[in-house]
Design an enzyme around this catalytic site. Sequence first.
Site, short mmCIF file in Angstrom:
data_model
loop_
_atom_site.label_atom_id
_atom_site.label_comp_id
_atom_site.label_asym_id
_atom_site.label_seq_id
_atom_site.Cartn_x
_atom_site.Cartn_y
_atom_site.Cartn_z
N HIS A 146 46.48 40.83 34.56
CA HIS A 146 45.28 40.81 35.37
C HIS A 146 45.00 41.98 36.26
CE1 HIS A 146 47.95 40.13 38.92
NE2 HIS A 146 48.84 39.40 38.17
N ASP A 195 43.31 42.07 39.17
CA ASP A 195 43.41 41.96 40.80
C ASP A 195 44.60 41.80 41.47
OD1 ASP A 195 44.00 39.21 39.55
OD2 ASP A 195 43.76 38.19 41.41
N ASP A 225 52.62 44.17 40.24
CA ASP A 225 52.10 42.94 39.93
C ASP A 225 50.63 43.16 39.84
OD1 ASP A 225 51.33 40.37 39.38
OD2 ASP A 225 51.68 39.46 41.51
N GLU A 251 43.22 36.28 38.68
CA GLU A 251 44.48 35.56 38.10
C GLU A 251 45.12 35.07 39.62
OE1 GLU A 251 48.70 34.60 37.55
OE2 GLU A 251 48.03 36.14 38.88
N GLU A 252 45.29 35.80 40.75
CA GLU A 252 45.97 35.51 41.82
C GLU A 252 45.72 34.30 42.72
OE1 GLU A 252 48.95 36.64 42.29
OE2 GLU A 252 49.20 38.65 41.68
N GLU A 277 53.36 40.00 32.76
CA GLU A 277 53.72 39.60 34.50
C GLU A 277 55.24 40.07 34.53
OE1 GLU A 277 52.29 38.66 37.23
OE2 GLU A 277 50.33 37.46 36.33
N HIS A 331 54.02 40.97 45.70
CA HIS A 331 53.36 40.23 46.84
C HIS A 331 54.02 40.46 48.09
CE1 HIS A 331 51.41 36.50 44.25
NE2 HIS A 331 51.47 37.87 43.74
ZN ZN Z 1 50.77 38.73 38.54
#
Ligand code: ZN
Length: 401
Positions: free
Chosen positions: A78, A80, A110, A144-145, A172, A366
């Site tokens: 992803h 984003d 990520d 995705e998030e 991931e 994150h």
């Molecule tokens: Zn991710």
Amino acid sequence: MMAGGHPRREAAIALLADLVSFHSISLQPNDDIVSHIESCLAALGVETWRDAHEDGARFNLLARIGPAAPGGVLLSGHLDVVPAAAEGWGGDPFTLRRETGRLIGRGAVDMKGFLAMVLAMAPAFQERAEQLAEPLYLAFTFDEEIGSFGAERMPAFLAANGVTPRLAIVGEPTGMNPFNGHKGMIELVTHIRGVAGHASRPAGGVNAIYAAARLIAFIEDLAAECATSPQADSPFDPPFSTLSVGTVTGGEARNIIAGECRIDWEIRALPGQDPHQLYNRVMAFIDSDLLPAMKAGDPACEIATQMLSDVPPLVAQTPSAAAELVGRLWTNEAPQVVSFGTDGPYFQQAGMDVIVIGPGGMAQMHQPEEFITEAAIDEGLTFLDRLLAEMTGGTMQEVSG
Ligand SMILES: [Zn+2]
């Protein structure tokens, strides 16, 4: 790992620095990062296709290396990233920093790290495109998030282009441990509108916080009910579906009957269980019990629930061509399951066998000072080296049956 690192490590880090510099936060327009990747691939002579969201501002990107043939392997990541508050960072989150073996920046692990490795290896795949027994696809998704809104479009987009990969590797960050299943998730917000009034005169008002309290208690009871019937032999921890209320906001002041209240809540369902069934029970409680009781106080009362996202579960497959491929390339460890969502279910819907495996640690996702190590970049590049060798060696095996 080899001394001095993988020969493409510095190329991957330079690509990662470029990718991190784009503020590709979920829901934001992403034309800039998509254009950048398109031009990287175009410079190699790799064909790409865009898929635009209805808003014309967010895009998925698909690329193919090798023959325009059925089947193939799809590598997915992803574009984003989650937002980066200023606190906790030792520098600008969108400027990649390199410190003692770590690459630090929002999205470093990520999962722009994986995207950078894929782009760093793209020239090697493209140089040997004619030897590829089947196509290699690269899929870059948006949002995705916040609910895999980009990946959700992938089955139709791939079908429209006649693209039929047989397996997908979702990169991931899993510390290069394979995962082949996760729960489904529905994210919800419920707005309750009562009637405000002075606290000294309760007859005039309908307290939205009281209604929210009843709703929260119902969700809690439903969660407790799920916990009493764990699925036997489930690989998930916990082995049952869960519901949770995350935030409550409402009311204006102590002496005012609350006119509004909002709750944010979620449902995570085991593969094989339907999260909509749990959702429907909550809606039935609202419609047949909670809302009529409020409307008896004042017909103007309302309760509205929005489904922010609805990500299906990733269902573990056996036998799995994807798991066997990872077994040959990297590890014979049996794939595990996780309780967080990925884009994987949508590739499964498109007919692919899906495995989630990628470099870097889940614990760094994150977080402020999010990082990927140089060693993890070497691992990811080595994995892709082996994939290239496999796909050009004519040893790609189909799973029998
Ligand atoms: Zn991710």
